[in-house]
Write a protein that holds these residues in place. Sequence first.
Motif, PDB file in Angstrom:
ATOM      1  N   LYS A   1      -5.857  25.165  12.198  1.00 25.63           N
ATOM      2  CA  LYS A   1      -6.681  24.412  11.243  1.00 25.63           C
ATOM      3  C   LYS A   1      -7.445  23.303  11.959  1.00 25.63           C
ATOM      4  O   LYS A   1      -8.668  23.131  11.756  1.00 25.63           O
ATOM      5  N   HIS A   2      -6.748  22.526  12.793  1.00 22.32           N
ATOM      6  CA  HIS A   2      -7.401  21.423  13.482  1.00 22.32           C
ATOM      7  C   HIS A   2      -8.323  21.935  14.593  1.00 22.32           C
ATOM      8  O   HIS A   2      -9.355  21.303  14.881  1.00 22.32           O
ATOM      9  N   LEU A   3      -7.979  23.050  15.212  1.00 20.11           N
ATOM     10  CA  LEU A   3      -8.857  23.620  16.223  1.00 20.11           C
ATOM     11  C   LEU A   3     -10.170  24.074  15.589  1.00 20.11           C
ATOM     12  O   LEU A   3     -11.257  23.831  16.138  1.00 20.11           O
ATOM     13  N   ASP A   4     -10.078  24.707  14.431  1.00 15.27           N
ATOM     14  CA  ASP A   4     -11.288  25.112  13.707  1.00 15.27           C
ATOM     15  C   ASP A   4     -12.119  23.893  13.306  1.00 15.27           C
ATOM     16  O   ASP A   4     -13.354  23.908  13.374  1.00 15.27           O
ATOM     17  N   GLU A   5     -11.422  22.838  12.872  1.00 10.76           N
ATOM     18  CA  GLU A   5     -12.118  21.613  12.480  1.00 10.76           C
ATOM     19  C   GLU A   5     -12.809  20.975  13.677  1.00 10.76           C
ATOM     20  O   GLU A   5     -13.931  20.458  13.570  1.00 10.76           O
ATOM     21  N   TYR A   6     -12.153  21.038  14.833  1.00 11.81           N
ATOM     22  CA  TYR A   6     -12.738  20.504  16.067  1.00 11.81           C
ATOM     23  C   TYR A   6     -14.010  21.267  16.429  1.00 11.81           C
ATOM     24  O   TYR A   6     -15.031  20.676  16.788  1.00 11.81           O
ATOM     25  N   GLN A   7     -13.957  22.585  16.303  1.00  9.31           N
ATOM     26  CA  GLN A   7     -15.140  23.390  16.595  1.00  9.31           C
ATOM     27  C   GLN A   7     -16.266  23.098  15.604  1.00  9.31           C
ATOM     28  O   GLN A   7     -17.440  23.056  15.969  1.00  9.31           O
ATOM     29  N   ARG A   8     -15.907  22.860  14.353  1.00  6.02           N
ATOM     30  CA  ARG A   8     -16.912  22.656  13.305  1.00  6.02           C
ATOM     31  C   ARG A   8     -17.532  21.262  13.382  1.00  6.02           C
ATOM     32  O   ARG A   8     -18.749  21.100  13.230  1.00  6.02           O
ATOM     33  N   THR A   9     -16.715  20.240  13.629  1.00  8.17           N
ATOM     34  CA  THR A   9     -17.193  18.857  13.569  1.00  8.17           C
ATOM     35  C   THR A   9     -17.433  18.235  14.945  1.00  8.17           C
ATOM     36  O   THR A   9     -18.063  17.183  15.042  1.00  8.17           O
ATOM     37  N   ALA A  10     -16.904  18.859  15.998  1.00  9.22           N
ATOM     38  CA  ALA A  10     -16.987  18.327  17.363  1.00  9.22           C
ATOM     39  C   ALA A  10     -16.225  17.006  17.509  1.00  9.22           C
ATOM     40  O   ALA A  10     -16.499  16.224  18.415  1.00  9.22           O
TER      41      ALA A  10
ATOM     42  N   ARG B   1     -17.608  28.417  23.882  1.00  8.14           N
ATOM     43  CA  ARG B   1     -18.293  29.563  24.472  1.00  8.14           C
ATOM     44  C   ARG B   1     -17.562  30.081  25.705  1.00  8.14           C
ATOM     45  O   ARG B   1     -17.675  31.253  26.059  1.00  8.14           O
ATOM     46  N   SER B   2     -16.809  29.181  26.349  1.00  8.92           N
ATOM     47  CA  SER B   2     -16.106  29.541  27.581  1.00  8.92           C
ATOM     48  C   SER B   2     -14.757  30.190  27.326  1.00  8.92           C
ATOM     49  O   SER B   2     -14.016  30.453  28.268  1.00  8.92           O
ATOM     50  N   ARG B   3     -14.431  30.473  26.078  1.00  8.38           N
ATOM     51  CA  ARG B   3     -13.113  31.033  25.774  1.00  8.38           C
ATOM     52  C   ARG B   3     -12.894  32.382  26.458  1.00  8.38           C
ATOM     53  O   ARG B   3     -11.769  32.767  26.744  1.00  8.38           O
ATOM     54  N   ASN B   4     -13.962  33.116  26.719  1.00  5.84           N
ATOM     55  CA  ASN B   4     -13.796  34.405  27.389  1.00  5.84           C
ATOM     56  C   ASN B   4     -13.362  34.238  28.837  1.00  5.84           C
ATOM     57  O   ASN B   4     -12.997  35.208  29.494  1.00  5.84           O
ATOM     58  N   LEU B   5     -13.366  32.989  29.362  1.00  6.94           N
ATOM     59  CA  LEU B   5     -12.923  32.743  30.724  1.00  6.94           C
ATOM     60  C   LEU B   5     -11.450  32.362  30.772  1.00  6.94           C
ATOM     61  O   LEU B   5     -10.929  32.053  31.822  1.00  6.94           O
ATOM     62  N   ARG B   6     -10.799  32.416  29.648  1.00  5.26           N
ATOM     63  CA  ARG B   6      -9.481  31.804  29.528  1.00  5.26           C
ATOM     64  C   ARG B   6      -8.390  32.579  30.271  1.00  5.26           C
ATOM     65  O   ARG B   6      -8.511  33.764  30.526  1.00  5.26           O
ATOM     66  N   THR B   7      -7.341  31.859  30.599  1.00  8.35           N
ATOM     67  CA  THR B   7      -6.063  32.465  30.955  1.00  8.35           C
ATOM     68  C   THR B   7      -5.143  32.214  29.775  1.00  8.35           C
ATOM     69  O   THR B   7      -5.237  31.203  29.098  1.00  8.35           O
ATOM     70  N   GLN B   8      -4.210  33.093  29.529  1.00  7.26           N
ATOM     71  CA  GLN B   8      -3.505  33.083  28.254  1.00  7.26           C
ATOM     72  C   GLN B   8      -2.214  32.265  28.255  1.00  7.26           C
ATOM     73  O   GLN B   8      -1.575  32.148  27.236  1.00  7.26           O
ATOM     74  N   ASN B   9      -1.829  31.704  29.406  1.00  2.00           N
ATOM     75  CA  ASN B   9      -0.487  31.150  29.458  1.00  2.00           C
ATOM     76  C   ASN B   9      -0.395  29.690  29.017  1.00  2.00           C
ATOM     77  O   ASN B   9       0.676  29.114  29.043  1.00  2.00           O
ATOM     78  N   TYR B  10      -1.514  29.085  28.619  1.00  2.00           N
ATOM     79  CA  TYR B  10      -1.413  27.677  28.235  1.00  2.00           C
ATOM     80  C   TYR B  10      -2.598  27.277  27.378  1.00  2.00           C
ATOM     81  O   TYR B  10      -3.712  27.765  27.565  1.00  2.00           O
ATOM     82  N   PHE B  11      -2.374  26.389  26.440  1.00  2.00           N
ATOM     83  CA  PHE B  11      -3.396  25.745  25.614  1.00  2.00           C
ATOM     84  C   PHE B  11      -4.378  26.729  24.995  1.00  2.00           C
ATOM     85  O   PHE B  11      -5.573  26.515  24.967  1.00  2.00           O
ATOM     86  N   LYS B  12      -3.867  27.802  24.481  1.00  2.00           N
ATOM     87  CA  LYS B  12      -4.663  28.774  23.755  1.00  2.00           C
ATOM     88  C   LYS B  12      -5.717  29.439  24.616  1.00  2.00           C
ATOM     89  O   LYS B  12      -5.676  30.618  24.856  1.00  2.00           O
ATOM     90  N   PHE B  13      -6.715  28.657  25.088  1.00  2.00           N
ATOM     91  CA  PHE B  13      -7.760  29.312  25.846  1.00  2.00           C
ATOM     92  C   PHE B  13      -8.049  28.664  27.196  1.00  2.00           C
ATOM     93  O   PHE B  13      -8.966  29.050  27.882  1.00  2.00           O
ATOM     94  N   PHE B  14      -7.262  27.688  27.619  1.00  2.00           N
ATOM     95  CA  PHE B  14      -7.406  27.133  28.960  1.00  2.00           C
ATOM     96  C   PHE B  14      -6.039  26.736  29.501  1.00  2.00           C
ATOM     97  O   PHE B  14      -5.255  26.096  28.817  1.00  2.00           O
ATOM     98  N   ASP B  15      -5.776  27.092  30.748  1.00  2.00           N
ATOM     99  CA  ASP B  15      -4.582  26.564  31.391  1.00  2.00           C
ATOM    100  C   ASP B  15      -4.890  25.159  31.903  1.00  2.00           C
ATOM    101  O   ASP B  15      -6.019  24.665  31.811  1.00  2.00           O
ATOM    102  N   LEU B  16      -3.881  24.486  32.442  1.00  2.00           N
ATOM    103  CA  LEU B  16      -4.066  23.104  32.867  1.00  2.00           C
ATOM    104  C   LEU B  16      -5.026  23.013  34.042  1.00  2.00           C
ATOM    105  O   LEU B  16      -5.837  22.091  34.125  1.00  2.00           O
TER     106      LEU B  16
END
Length: 397
Positions: free
Chosen positions: A116-125, A60-75
């Motif tokens: 694929k694994h990111l989607d699986e992570y979201q689906r299965t936690a 849900r927090s993806r809209n807070l992301r910065t784009q330069n690292y880890f898809k939706f979160f910087d370090l």
Amino acid sequence: MKRFVEAKMDYRLSDDQRQLRDVFSQMAERHFSPENVKQWCLGQGLPDEVVRDFVEVLFRSRNLRTQNYFKFFDLTSRCIILDELSYRAGTTLPFQHELFNLQLLEDFSTGELFEKHLDEYQRTARVMFATAISDMDSGSDTMAMETSVETVDGKIVLNGDKSYVFNGEYASSVLVAAIDKDNKTPSRYPHLTLWLIPSNLSGMRAYPIEKVGQAMIPLASMKFTNVELDPAWRLDVDRSKFQTLFRLLESGRLLICSTCVGLARAAMEDAVRASQRERFGRKVGDFQQIGQMLTDMEIKVESMKSLLYRAAAAIDNNESDRRLRVALAKRFIPRAATEVASDAMQILGGMGYTEMARVSRIWRDCRGNQIAEGTDQIMVRIAAPLIIEKYLASASE
């Protein structure tokens, strides 16, 4: 449990970063009561509903992301998350390993496999793979890795021993780092390969590691004996470089440091609360010795936060001194956190040395982090030449 004081993390965080911290603080408020955490440590794991809530808040927090690292979160953002959750829980949580594993997959695989694994992570936690990097005998010296793959009678086989594999007993697949013995090209670094393989292959064994602390982190040793591999399981060849792995390990060290900062903040809070007890007709905190301890502890906590977020910013911005800043942070933060927890135990008195007080658990967790992902001594080996180089360069200008 309500916090004794409102924790402030200024450090010029952006509005998005403060909002990110707050939403995970709210998530912690829903779950991390002292009774729950104690029970989960005894059971050595988090309930599914807590893990699911974490993943839902994360996405849900993806809209807070910065784009330069880890898809939706910087370090920096990931450090904020782990700092806050560790502070509220008062124990080491498995989320630092899950975030590290996902970053590893992003750095070394094709975008399609990562998604694929990111989607699986979201689906299965659940992150559905364990990560086996450190060899049993080489530890943090990844260049001394002996686990290897080679072609024998037309088949690719894997042999070696790995240690400290998070979730190694339970994950359905394992991401294994190994030396490619088939590649004879001269190189400064050994030829690294990474394989994402099923856990049920013949020749694979996992053995639990009984640790002193970090009860919620299931670790295992893994042995690979003539394990036959499918070439399709190999990750992106062009990305599989030791240089990339070194950069990834720098991020992993700061994730550990962020956990330590959160734990030190929790220990500090417990120490301040204990200082309000009355002994000999006075509050404990009014005794000069205790006041000095609290002062020195707060100096360490503030120094830890400064080193952590400055190093994280150096990685996010790809600054030239990032390697030095990470080494300094990893050298100082876990050790200082251990000292803060130890002093908190002292202020609590006899109660601090029991399982009834969370500071004893915090001390064990922080002490282990002085070893994990590079010991205090290895950080000196990294930092000292860089410090000398830095000041010699400055003097010559």
